[in-house]
Design an enzyme around this catalytic site. Structure first.
Site, PDB file in Angstrom:
ATOM      1  CG  ASP A 140      26.765  40.996 109.775  1.00 29.32           C
ATOM      2  OD1 ASP A 140      25.818  41.305 110.516  1.00 29.32           O
ATOM      3  OD2 ASP A 140      26.644  40.782 108.556  1.00 29.32           O
ATOM      4  CD  GLN A 161      18.934  41.526 106.390  1.00 28.99           C
ATOM      5  OE1 GLN A 161      17.937  41.614 107.095  1.00 28.99           O
ATOM      6  NE2 GLN A 161      19.884  40.642 106.622  1.00 28.99           N
TER       7      GLN A 161
HETATM    8  C1  S3P Z   1      22.899  42.024 105.037  1.00 30.32           C
HETATM    9  C2  S3P Z   1      22.658  43.190 105.729  1.00 30.32           C
HETATM   10  C3  S3P Z   1      22.881  43.329 107.181  1.00 30.32           C
HETATM   11  C4  S3P Z   1      23.758  42.222 107.729  1.00 30.32           C
HETATM   12  C5  S3P Z   1      23.359  40.873 107.212  1.00 30.32           C
HETATM   13  C6  S3P Z   1      23.448  40.835 105.699  1.00 30.32           C
HETATM   14  C7  S3P Z   1      22.640  41.984 103.594  1.00 30.32           C
HETATM   15  O1  S3P Z   1      21.620  43.278 107.838  1.00 30.32           O
HETATM   16  O2  S3P Z   1      23.692  42.217 109.149  1.00 30.32           O
HETATM   17  O3  S3P Z   1      24.190  39.862 107.753  1.00 30.32           O
HETATM   18  O4  S3P Z   1      23.098  41.043 102.919  1.00 30.32           O
HETATM   19  O5  S3P Z   1      21.972  42.902 103.089  1.00 30.32           O
HETATM   20  P1  S3P Z   1      20.723  44.588 108.083  1.00 30.32           P
HETATM   21  O6  S3P Z   1      20.228  45.080 106.796  1.00 30.32           O
HETATM   22  O7  S3P Z   1      19.620  44.101 108.982  1.00 30.32           O
HETATM   23  O8  S3P Z   1      21.651  45.555 108.782  1.00 30.32           O
END
Ligand code: S3P
Length: 435
Positions: A319, A169
């Site tokens: 996840d 993210q």
């Molecule tokens: C996601 C990244 C992950 C994941 C989330 C979706 C994404 O989060 O847990 O459900 O779509 O980039 P983080 O970047 O906080 O690890």
């Protein structure tokens, strides 16, 4: 809140098809909104999180509509997002929030972000810090959380940023900000995370440079870019498939085919770990769908054994730990996980939520700062019972639903509503497979 008891189940059989990948669905809408012209998306996940992204993009000028089975997006172009008239309600969705903050950061837009009780506890400092370096300004709630107000900077300043946490993210927020930033924005990724942003941006005509050196990835975009519309086929979500893969593995007699599962190597850790535990998974008709590897998974019941999970694999199954813990509870021997501090800042504190939930249904475990140590019961049904608190967390709800299938008394969860954020037809597919 609607409580529900998931009862012990007969074998899971037949064929099911899980909905589209959540990460890819968010990105398809966002990139479609930044292209000039019409993009068509098939297989979009119509979960609440993705619909929150769609609503926010509409509020900033994009036209997004369902067209038969597909969705069409008429984009506004990079650099021309409109000022939203109301606060952007992100619901439960961290991905919508953090990626859209990146998008707003390099546009001359002021936006307020709000969310539900779970999202309002989650840390936003991890995107606020680097986006501030690019010139955006923020007024968050105390502790760097939602609700927050932000003002983008146009033109923003390009930065080179090493990710302090393994987070797709944060990586994606910076690359999105970089699309409308003159010059080269570089994200250094010491630990690989899901790469859907990099893959899909290329499909929209963006030159994403990825260089690997000293075990790190340097990912760069040079803005401002023009994005060309793209037709996207969204593969099935491996994170959703994981619930059924574990369910079929632990319920005796199961033989289930889960169709169209995305198997991007940055996402498939759960299947690797399940196989190491002895799961019986066949990969049928392996193919490429929209630039992502996909297969139909045939999962048959198997006797699982406890394993020590290498923390290096964690980002590729970040996840899926809640449902892995359920598999571990039914395995023979002990499963040890570590390096999972990030699980404490997901939709709930997933280490403590799952420790509490599993203990309530009779599982012997120890919660550590960075993981759980679970003593498996060798595959006999869990005791079950109790009313499990899901803490507004869809993955806790679905994991404990799976636990209920392999229990004596069933497992009651306090609320099924959160499931709709990522997997609206979960209950229907469960009844179908267990019929
Ligand atoms: C996601 C990244 C992950 C994941 C989330 C979706 C994404 O989060 O847990 O459900 O779509 O980039 P983080 O970047 O906080 O690890």
């Amino acid at each position: 809140m609607t409580a529900h008891r998931f009862m012990p189940s007969g074998p899971l059989t037949g064929r099911i098809r899980v909905p589209g990948d959540k990460s890819i669905s968010h990105r398809a809408l966002m990139f479609g909104a930044l292209a000039v012209g019409r993009s068509r998306i098939s297989g979009l996940l119509e979960g609440e999180d993705v619909l929150a992204t769609a609503a926010a993009l509409r509020a900033m000028g994009a036209t997004i509509e369902r067209d038969g089975e597909d969705w069409v997006v008429d984009g506004v172009g990079v650099g021309t997002l409109l000022q939203p008239e109301q606060a952007l309600d992100m619901g439960n969705s961290g991905t919508s929030t953090r990626l859209l903050m990146g998008l707003v950061a390099s546009h001359g837009v002021t936006a307020a972000f709000t969310g539900d009780g779970s999202l309002s506890k989650r840390p936003m400092g991890r995107v606020i810090d680097p986006l501030s370096l690019m010139g955006a300004s923020f007024t968050p709630s105390p502790g760097g959380t939602l609700p927050l107000m932000m003002e983008g900077m146009q033109p923003a300043v390009p930065i080179e940023y090493r990710l302090p946490v393994a987070s797709a993210q944060v990586k994606s927020a910076l690359l999105l900000a970089g699309l409308n930033t003159p010059g080269t924005t570089t994200v250094i990724e010491p630990v690989p995370t899901r790469d859907h942003t990099e893959r899909m941006l290329r499909g929209f005509g963006v030159d994403v440079q990825v260089k690997e050196a000293d075990g790190e990835k340097r990912i760069s975009v040079t803005g401002p870019v023009d994005m060309t519309p793209c037709d996207i086929i969204v593969p099935g979500d491996p994170s959703s498939a994981a619930f059924f893969a574990v369910a079929a593995s632990i319920v005796p007699g199961s033989d289930l085919i889960i169709e169209n599962v995305g198997l991007n190597p940055t996402r498939n850790g759960i299947f690797q770990v399940l196989e190491k535990m002895g799961a019986d998974i066949d990969y049928l008709d392996e193919r490429d769908v929209g630039g992502e590897p996909v297969a139909d998974l045939r999962v048959r019941h198997a006797k699982l054994k406890g394993v020590e999970v290498d923390p290096a694999i964690a980002p590729s199954m970040i996840d899926e730990f809640p449902v892995l813990f359920v598999a571990a509870a039914l395995a023979e021997g002990t499963t040890v996980t570590s390096g999972l501090e990030e699980l404490r800042v997901k939709e709930s504190d997933r280490l403590s939520s799952m420790a509490g939930a599993l203990q309530q249904v009779g599982v012997d475990l120890r919660e550590r700062d960075d993981g759980l140590l679970i003593k498996g019961n060798g595959g006999k049904p869990l005791i079950g019972g109790g009313l499990v608190t899901t803490h507004l967390d869809h993955r806790i709800a679905m994991s404990m639903a799976v636990a209920g299938l392999a229990s004596e008394k069933g497992v009651e969860i306090d609320s099924t509503e959160p499931i709709a954020t990522s997997f609206p037809n979960f209950m229907d597919l469960l009844s179908e497979a267990a019929a």
